[in-house]
Scaffold this motif. Structure first.
Motif, mmCIF file in Angstrom:
data_model
loop_
_atom_site.group_PDB
_atom_site.id
_atom_site.type_symbol
_atom_site.label_atom_id
_atom_site.label_comp_id
_atom_site.label_asym_id
_atom_site.label_seq_id
_atom_site.Cartn_x
_atom_site.Cartn_y
_atom_site.Cartn_z
ATOM 1 N N UNK A 81 0.842 -1.196 0.000
ATOM 2 C CA UNK A 81 0.000 0.000 0.000
ATOM 3 C C UNK A 81 0.877 1.247 0.000
ATOM 4 N N UNK A 82 0.224 2.384 -0.195
ATOM 5 C CA UNK A 82 0.880 3.683 -0.034
ATOM 6 C C UNK A 82 0.416 4.263 1.299
ATOM 7 N N UNK A 83 1.350 4.482 2.204
ATOM 8 C CA UNK A 83 1.036 5.123 3.479
ATOM 9 C C UNK A 83 1.256 6.625 3.335
ATOM 10 N N UNK A 84 0.341 7.417 3.878
ATOM 11 C CA UNK A 84 0.439 8.872 3.807
ATOM 12 C C UNK A 84 0.618 9.420 5.221
ATOM 13 N N UNK A 85 1.596 10.307 5.374
ATOM 14 C CA UNK A 85 1.891 10.916 6.662
ATOM 15 C C UNK A 85 1.794 12.431 6.552
ATOM 16 N N UNK A 86 1.367 13.056 7.622
ATOM 17 C CA UNK A 86 1.456 14.506 7.740
ATOM 18 C C UNK A 86 2.788 14.822 8.393
ATOM 19 N N UNK A 87 3.513 15.798 7.862
ATOM 20 C CA UNK A 87 4.847 16.103 8.369
ATOM 21 C C UNK A 87 4.979 17.580 8.706
ATOM 22 N N UNK B 224 -4.823 2.290 -1.455
ATOM 23 C CA UNK B 224 -4.648 1.039 -2.177
ATOM 24 C C UNK B 224 -5.449 1.111 -3.467
ATOM 25 N N UNK B 225 -5.019 0.356 -4.464
ATOM 26 C CA UNK B 225 -5.675 0.380 -5.757
ATOM 27 C C UNK B 225 -6.770 -0.659 -5.861
ATOM 28 N N UNK B 226 -7.160 -0.937 -7.092
ATOM 29 C CA UNK B 226 -8.172 -1.956 -7.335
ATOM 30 C C UNK B 226 -7.614 -3.332 -6.990
ATOM 31 N N UNK B 227 -8.460 -4.332 -6.990
ATOM 32 C CA UNK B 227 -8.054 -5.677 -6.614
ATOM 33 C C UNK B 227 -6.862 -6.147 -7.451
ATOM 34 N N UNK B 228 -5.800 -6.559 -6.774
ATOM 35 C CA UNK B 228 -4.625 -7.082 -7.461
ATOM 36 C C UNK B 228 -3.628 -6.034 -7.909
ATOM 37 N N UNK B 229 -3.930 -4.753 -7.730
ATOM 38 C CA UNK B 229 -3.027 -3.683 -8.159
ATOM 39 C C UNK B 229 -2.077 -3.311 -7.030
ATOM 40 N N UNK B 230 -0.794 -3.190 -7.359
ATOM 41 C CA UNK B 230 0.204 -2.768 -6.384
ATOM 42 C C UNK B 230 0.847 -1.465 -6.845
ATOM 43 N N UNK C 21 3.962 21.856 -8.502
ATOM 44 C CA UNK C 21 3.353 23.193 -8.506
ATOM 45 C C UNK C 21 1.852 23.160 -8.226
ATOM 46 N N UNK C 22 1.388 22.212 -7.423
ATOM 47 C CA UNK C 22 -0.038 22.158 -7.096
ATOM 48 C C UNK C 22 -0.345 23.240 -6.070
ATOM 49 N N UNK C 23 -1.314 24.110 -6.373
ATOM 50 C CA UNK C 23 -1.532 25.312 -5.571
ATOM 51 C C UNK C 23 -2.467 25.116 -4.382
ATOM 52 N N UNK C 24 -3.240 24.033 -4.350
ATOM 53 C CA UNK C 24 -4.275 23.895 -3.333
ATOM 54 C C UNK C 24 -3.931 22.887 -2.244
ATOM 55 N N UNK C 25 -2.691 22.439 -2.205
ATOM 56 C CA UNK C 25 -2.286 21.450 -1.211
ATOM 57 C C UNK C 25 -1.188 20.578 -1.770
ATOM 58 N N UNK C 26 -1.454 19.272 -1.853
ATOM 59 C CA UNK C 26 -0.482 18.327 -2.407
ATOM 60 C C UNK C 26 -1.198 17.406 -3.387
ATOM 61 N N UNK C 27 -0.570 17.142 -4.524
ATOM 62 C CA UNK C 27 -1.149 16.270 -5.547
ATOM 63 C C UNK C 27 -0.213 15.086 -5.757
ATOM 64 N N UNK C 28 -0.676 13.907 -5.349
ATOM 65 C CA UNK C 28 0.128 12.689 -5.433
ATOM 66 C C UNK C 28 -0.266 11.888 -6.666
ATOM 67 N N UNK C 29 0.729 11.468 -7.447
ATOM 68 C CA UNK C 29 0.510 10.588 -8.587
ATOM 69 C C UNK C 29 1.046 9.203 -8.246
ATOM 70 N N UNK C 30 0.223 8.179 -8.490
ATOM 71 C CA UNK C 30 0.603 6.793 -8.213
ATOM 72 C C UNK C 30 0.475 5.988 -9.495
ATOM 73 N N UNK C 31 1.536 5.266 -9.856
ATOM 74 C CA UNK C 31 1.494 4.332 -10.982
ATOM 75 C C UNK C 31 1.330 2.920 -10.419
ATOM 76 N N UNK C 32 0.323 2.195 -10.914
ATOM 77 C CA UNK C 32 -0.008 0.878 -10.381
ATOM 78 C C UNK C 32 0.478 -0.226 -11.316
ATOM 79 N N UNK C 33 0.602 -1.427 -10.778
ATOM 80 C CA UNK C 33 1.109 -2.570 -11.543
ATOM 81 C C UNK C 33 0.184 -2.955 -12.686
ATOM 82 N N UNK C 34 -1.068 -2.522 -12.642
ATOM 83 C CA UNK C 34 -2.027 -2.821 -13.708
ATOM 84 C C UNK C 34 -1.908 -1.862 -14.888
ATOM 85 N N UNK C 35 -1.049 -0.849 -14.770
ATOM 86 C CA UNK C 35 -0.914 0.149 -15.816
ATOM 87 C C UNK C 35 -1.734 1.396 -15.568
#
Length: 211
Positions: free
Chosen positions: A120-126, A141-147, A156-170
């Motif tokens: 999974x991807x764990x998210x922390x406040x720092x 976590x992604x869809x079933x079977x996706x890692x 440069x996201x102005x409203x907070x934080x924008x996280x991009x995740x690439x999954x094993x399913x493409x």
């Protein structure tokens, strides 16, 4: 013996430091460059090194606290969530720190031999100033079977934080965290992975604080 090199980017001098138990798996710098978080291959912990800015005759030295502190132990544990009992934890695969210095994302690799264990991807406040703090927010976590394979924050996201995740399913997911006055993350409800929130007792207590 295994070692890591830390470079100073003004004069490009470096210092060679022996690693703790193995080679460095991943690392990320705080936005102001004063702190390095890193993980060692196969270990479920995050280490921290703090750095000072040198001027004058000391300029050009790498510096650093020389002693790494453990700021997070991500060994497998069980959480009670809205989706039932979840087993989460394991070795750190990758980390990303957002440009505001307020969110840290960590890919935690589950034990493939253990039933119910998941990556999974764990998210922390720092917070890095005036003292460093690390506070668990939840998991993605992604869809079933996706890692999760790769993670990165938009620069440069102005409203907070924008996280991009690439999954094993493409699949590629973009998960925005809109910062509110309470500094709590709020994931977009559309086209986002499932957010598995930890228990309230976990969210209310810092995982690590220098106080």
């Amino acid at each position: 013996s295994l070692s890591s090199r830390v470079w100073e980017a003004q004069t490009w001098t470096c210092e060679k430091w022996p690693t703790i138990r193995g080679r460095c798996q991943t690392g990320c710098w705080s936005p102001d460059g004063s702190r390095l978080l890193f993980a060692v291959l196969g270990e479920p912990v995050i280490y921290s090194l703090s750095f000072s800015e040198y001027r004058g005759e000391m300029q050009g030295q790498v510096g650093g606290s020389k002693t790494a502190s453990i700021v997070a132990d991500l060994s497998e544990t069980t959480f009670e969530t809205l989706y039932g009992e979840e087993r989460i934890g394991g070795a750190v695969r990758s980390m990303a720190w957002d440009p505001t210095g307020e969110r840290l994302a960590v890919i935690i690799r589950g034990d493939p031999s253990a039933a119910g264990s998941q990556t999974v991807v764990a998210v922390f406040r720092t917070r890095n100033s005036p003292v460093f703090e690390l506070l668990p927010c939840g998991f993605l976590r992604g869809e079933q079977g996706a890692e999760p394979q790769l993670i990165a924050f938009h620069p440069c996201f102005q409203k907070g934080a924008l996280l991009t995740v690439c999954w094993s399913t493409g699949t590629i997911s973009h998960i925005p965290f809109f910062f509110t006055s309470a500094h709590a993350p709020c994931a977009s409800p559309s086209h986002s992975p499932v957010v598995v929130a930890a228990g309230s007792s976990v969210r209310e207590q810092p995982l690590f604080s220098e106080l």
